[in-house]
Design a protein around this motif. Sequence first.
Motif, mmCIF file in Angstrom:
data_model
loop_
_atom_site.group_PDB
_atom_site.id
_atom_site.type_symbol
_atom_site.label_atom_id
_atom_site.label_comp_id
_atom_site.label_asym_id
_atom_site.label_seq_id
_atom_site.Cartn_x
_atom_site.Cartn_y
_atom_site.Cartn_z
ATOM 1 N N ARG A 189 -50.343 -6.564 147.800
ATOM 2 C CA ARG A 189 -49.991 -6.072 149.140
ATOM 3 C C ARG A 189 -50.442 -7.078 150.186
ATOM 4 O O ARG A 189 -51.616 -7.445 150.237
ATOM 5 C CB ARG A 189 -50.629 -4.710 149.451
ATOM 6 C CG ARG A 189 -50.207 -4.217 150.853
ATOM 7 C CD ARG A 189 -50.635 -2.805 151.179
ATOM 8 N NE ARG A 189 -50.079 -2.408 152.480
ATOM 9 C CZ ARG A 189 -49.617 -1.201 152.779
ATOM 10 N NH1 ARG A 189 -49.655 -0.246 151.875
ATOM 11 N NH2 ARG A 189 -49.125 -0.937 153.968
ATOM 12 N N THR A 190 -49.490 -7.497 151.009
ATOM 13 C CA THR A 190 -49.820 -8.385 152.129
ATOM 14 C C THR A 190 -50.117 -7.539 153.367
ATOM 15 O O THR A 190 -49.930 -6.322 153.353
ATOM 16 C CB THR A 190 -48.639 -9.334 152.422
ATOM 17 O OG1 THR A 190 -47.475 -8.541 152.717
ATOM 18 C CG2 THR A 190 -48.354 -10.264 151.261
ATOM 19 N N THR A 212 -54.176 -8.975 150.296
ATOM 20 C CA THR A 212 -54.433 -10.165 151.116
ATOM 21 C C THR A 212 -54.123 -9.849 152.582
ATOM 22 O O THR A 212 -53.209 -9.072 152.877
ATOM 23 C CB THR A 212 -53.599 -11.379 150.648
ATOM 24 O OG1 THR A 212 -53.734 -12.420 151.625
ATOM 25 C CG2 THR A 212 -52.126 -11.061 150.483
ATOM 26 N N LYS A 213 -54.888 -10.479 153.465
ATOM 27 C CA LYS A 213 -54.658 -10.288 154.911
ATOM 28 C C LYS A 213 -53.423 -11.059 155.380
ATOM 29 O O LYS A 213 -52.911 -10.813 156.465
ATOM 30 C CB LYS A 213 -55.885 -10.771 155.696
ATOM 31 C CG LYS A 213 -57.089 -9.847 155.565
ATOM 32 C CD LYS A 213 -58.131 -10.188 156.630
ATOM 33 C CE LYS A 213 -59.215 -9.124 156.747
ATOM 34 N NZ LYS A 213 -60.098 -9.051 155.570
ATOM 35 N N THR A 214 -52.973 -12.007 154.574
ATOM 36 C CA THR A 214 -51.782 -12.795 154.950
ATOM 37 C C THR A 214 -50.616 -11.855 155.269
ATOM 38 O O THR A 214 -50.353 -10.921 154.512
ATOM 39 C CB THR A 214 -51.374 -13.713 153.767
ATOM 40 O OG1 THR A 214 -52.486 -14.527 153.431
ATOM 41 C CG2 THR A 214 -50.185 -14.589 154.116
ATOM 42 N N TRP A 216 -46.732 -10.830 155.494
ATOM 43 C CA TRP A 216 -45.677 -11.178 154.534
ATOM 44 C C TRP A 216 -44.909 -12.468 154.880
ATOM 45 O O TRP A 216 -44.746 -13.339 154.008
ATOM 46 C CB TRP A 216 -44.708 -9.996 154.323
ATOM 47 C CG TRP A 216 -43.598 -10.370 153.409
ATOM 48 C CD1 TRP A 216 -42.334 -10.761 153.752
ATOM 49 C CD2 TRP A 216 -43.679 -10.477 151.974
ATOM 50 N NE1 TRP A 216 -41.617 -11.085 152.624
ATOM 51 C CE2 TRP A 216 -42.407 -10.915 151.531
ATOM 52 C CE3 TRP A 216 -44.692 -10.235 151.026
ATOM 53 C CZ2 TRP A 216 -42.118 -11.111 150.176
ATOM 54 C CZ3 TRP A 216 -44.405 -10.436 149.673
ATOM 55 C CH2 TRP A 216 -43.126 -10.873 149.273
ATOM 56 N N LEU A 219 -46.591 -15.558 153.589
ATOM 57 C CA LEU A 219 -47.008 -15.670 152.182
ATOM 58 C C LEU A 219 -46.374 -16.915 151.552
ATOM 59 O O LEU A 219 -45.159 -17.102 151.593
ATOM 60 C CB LEU A 219 -46.604 -14.409 151.394
ATOM 61 C CG LEU A 219 -47.140 -14.372 149.962
ATOM 62 C CD1 LEU A 219 -48.665 -14.190 149.947
ATOM 63 C CD2 LEU A 219 -46.492 -13.232 149.156
ATOM 64 N N GLU A 223 -50.145 -19.109 147.431
ATOM 65 C CA GLU A 223 -50.978 -17.900 147.415
ATOM 66 C C GLU A 223 -50.548 -16.959 146.287
ATOM 67 O O GLU A 223 -51.386 -16.299 145.666
ATOM 68 C CB GLU A 223 -50.964 -17.160 148.763
ATOM 69 C CG GLU A 223 -51.951 -15.989 148.710
ATOM 70 C CD GLU A 223 -52.356 -15.388 150.055
ATOM 71 O OE1 GLU A 223 -51.742 -15.710 151.081
ATOM 72 O OE2 GLU A 223 -53.300 -14.574 150.035
#
Length: 241
Positions: A189-190, A212-214, A216, A219, A223
């Motif tokens: 999950r982004t 991840t805090k990235t 979408w 991405l 990563e």
Amino acid sequence: MFFRKRSKKTIDKDAVAARLQHIAFIMDGNGRWAKAHGLPREGGHKVGATVFEKITRHCFDRGIRVVTVYAFSTENWSRPQKEVDAIMALLSDYLDYAEKKFKDYDARLVILGDKSRLSAELQEKIDRIERASADRGHVLNIALNYGARNELVSACNELIRAGKSTVTEADISDALYTRGCPDPDLVVRTGGDVRISNFLLWQSAYAEFYFTKTLWPDLSTDEVDRAIYDFCGRHRRFGGL
Ligand code: IPE
Ligand code: IPE
Ligand code: MG
């Protein structure tokens, strides 16, 4: 060793394929990405759609057979009509791309979700592509008007209609939109939120998660490789030792 020297060129595709058959993505953060770039939310979905195409191809190249993406939930209809229309238009464009290109990477399209609420045009396109691609080796599941609770209710109703008075786990699995598909090994999950948002509740019972805090649209394939690497180092016990 899955990634010798952790370099992209030396990823052992067979070793990844043996452990990671199915990767699923909760593609979150398009709206925040758009805001940060001074764009309307639709602009974030547009960039998000190109990233989705790139990431899917990358996962197939890495030896993963099944990719699932959460594109639109049963709850997302509550967004402004302009945003919903923009997402549906992007999906329609993506389906045109899928119809032309999926053959090249031996991919099959499967839509997970209740298709009856989609436009007639979208439904026809989906049926045509699903039928034409049914025999291919890779699978791309797009969760569209998908909600895991809705999926479980619809599976129960299907089993009742089939005359069942008791059911097994296999009966339920076989009545879900994902019937015939292995359970996800890894759910990514982004966007920084640590929640499931009504996604693959039954199927993810023993999935590994990568948050991840990235956002979408940011991405990268690097990563995704890091998520795969992290997954390959985990010890899955399935309740055993
Ligand atoms: C995309 O991210 C996922 C969809 C529901 C289409 P969002 O649109 O939820 O983006 P954020 O979470 O508002 O940033
Ligand atoms: C989850 O994202 C649904 C999709 C990625 C399609 P949302 O943005 O709708 O989830 P919440 O509202 O943050 O839980
Ligand atoms: Mg969101």
